[in-house]
Design an enzyme around this catalytic site. Structure first.
Site, short mmCIF file in Angstrom:
data_model
loop_
_atom_site.label_atom_id
_atom_site.label_comp_id
_atom_site.label_asym_id
_atom_site.label_seq_id
_atom_site.Cartn_x
_atom_site.Cartn_y
_atom_site.Cartn_z
N ALA A 49 10.55 1.05 2.93
CA ALA A 49 10.04 1.48 4.24
C ALA A 49 8.86 0.58 4.60
O ALA A 49 7.75 1.05 4.91
CB ALA A 49 9.65 2.95 4.24
N GLY A 53 1.38 -3.34 6.50
CA GLY A 53 0.52 -3.33 5.30
C GLY A 53 1.22 -4.04 4.15
O GLY A 53 0.62 -4.91 3.48
N HIS A 54 2.49 -3.70 3.92
CA HIS A 54 3.24 -4.39 2.85
C HIS A 54 3.35 -5.88 3.17
O HIS A 54 3.20 -6.71 2.28
CB HIS A 54 4.67 -3.83 2.75
CG HIS A 54 4.75 -2.40 2.33
ND1 HIS A 54 5.20 -1.41 3.16
CD2 HIS A 54 4.45 -1.79 1.15
CE1 HIS A 54 5.19 -0.25 2.52
NE2 HIS A 54 4.73 -0.45 1.30
N GLU A 168 -5.52 -1.14 -0.91
CA GLU A 168 -6.65 -0.25 -1.19
C GLU A 168 -6.48 1.13 -0.55
O GLU A 168 -7.29 2.02 -0.78
CB GLU A 168 -7.96 -0.88 -0.71
CG GLU A 168 -8.43 -2.00 -1.61
CD GLU A 168 -9.78 -2.55 -1.21
OE1 GLU A 168 -10.23 -2.25 -0.09
OE2 GLU A 168 -10.38 -3.27 -2.02
#
Ligand code: PAF
Length: 300
Positions: A49, A53-54, A168
């Protein structure tokens, strides 16, 4: 080429220009000559998914390594709630398309089934993370970090990267994985990367896909509260700040606060009195219906 990536049964498939591996043997066979040529291997473990961010983790890994392995595996042993596991978004075909937009042949994607990671018995080991797992996520999601530790240890053994990249947003997980590498006596360098946020400040998470637009806007309050906590941190003590945060969520029609903590950024122990040389972070977990969201911020 049209591939139904959810039913990939071959061990290694060339999807557009990407190499997609469904077994550790096929992945390791591809990695061996690269390692022999002294290529550095970066690793971005994910549960799929994929969001921006990934992709930012993958970008960083690409900048810093010759090749990058991205794993996509929804790890059953880290879910303490079966319905959360069942509802976790599984979007492999879209994930592969997103990785493909990075337009590079430097990425190897590993999309195993559970038996490739766990063999016949899908079970978790018990770790002593030296107190890091006792509070916050560890307290509210019993056994979660043993599941994370188990899968990350196996993935590290399979991929043997030089560098591994984690966001983070899951700050406690990041601390635990740094500890895991110490327990494994492994040379892998764990790299923490800043929280990626939507325009409204909401921390990007695969779980956001389960929220309506209205709920996502409401959930952006989590970050606004954290920013105010950062301001208050200079003048107010932990008890005052905690009371203020609880009050902010008290009558919220959409968000339900699960916990708020101000913790030592290294030990993750709750702050009692502020020590001058200690770095602190504030952490929130909150629910929108049954969707659990977490976020955190550096305070000093
Ligand atoms: O952060 C995640 O997505 C997962 O916890 C991880 C590290 C991929 C392990 O399953």
């Amino acid at each position: 080429m049209q591939i139904n990536a959810n039913s990939l049964s071959l061990q290694a498939v060339n999807f557009y220009n990407m190499n997609v591996f469904t077994t550790k043997q096929a992945l390791q066979k591809a990695l061996t000559p690269l390692r022999e040529a002294n290529s550095t291997v970066g690793f971005v473990p994910t549960m799929g998914a994929l969001h921006e961010g990934h992709l930012s983790l993958i970008h960083k890994a690409l900048d810093e390594n010759d090749v990058v392995v991205v794993s996509v595996f929804v790890n059953p042993t880290q879910f303490n709630n079966t319905s959360d596991l069942a509802k976790y978004p599984r979007t492999l075909a879209q994930d592969l398309k997103k990785i493909n937009t990075l337009a590079t042949t430097k990425i190897l994607v590993y999309t195993p089934e559970a038996d490739d990671i766990y063999g016949a018995s899908v079970s978790k080991s018990v770790f002593d993370f030296g107190g890091l797992a006792h509070q916050m996520e560890g307290k509210y999601r019993s056994g979660h970090f043993d599941g994370v530790g188990t899968v990350v240890q196996r993935l590290f053994e399979i991929v043997q990267p030089h560098f591994a990249y984690f966001g983070e947003k899951d700050f406690q997980q990041l601390a635990i994985i740094k500890k895991l590498v110490q327990l494994m006596k492994s040379p892998i360098k764990v790299v923490g990367c800043p929280v990626a946020r939507a325009q409204n400040g909401l921390a990007l998470s695969s779980r956001n896909a389960r929220l309506t637009t209205e709920e996502q806007d409401a959930a952006a309050k989590i970050y606004r509260v954290l920013q105010s906590v950062k301001e208050k941190f200079g003048t107010e003590n932990a008890i005052q700040i905690k009371e203020w945060v609880i009050h902010q969520f008290k009558n919220d029609p959409i968000l339900m606060l699960e916990y708020f903590e101000i913790s030592d950024a290294l030990t993750l122990k709750s702050m009692r009195t502020k020590e001058p040389k200690t770095k602190y972070r504030a952490f929130i977990a909150a629910y929108v219906r049954d969707v659990r969201l977490i976020d955190n911020i550096a305070l000093n």
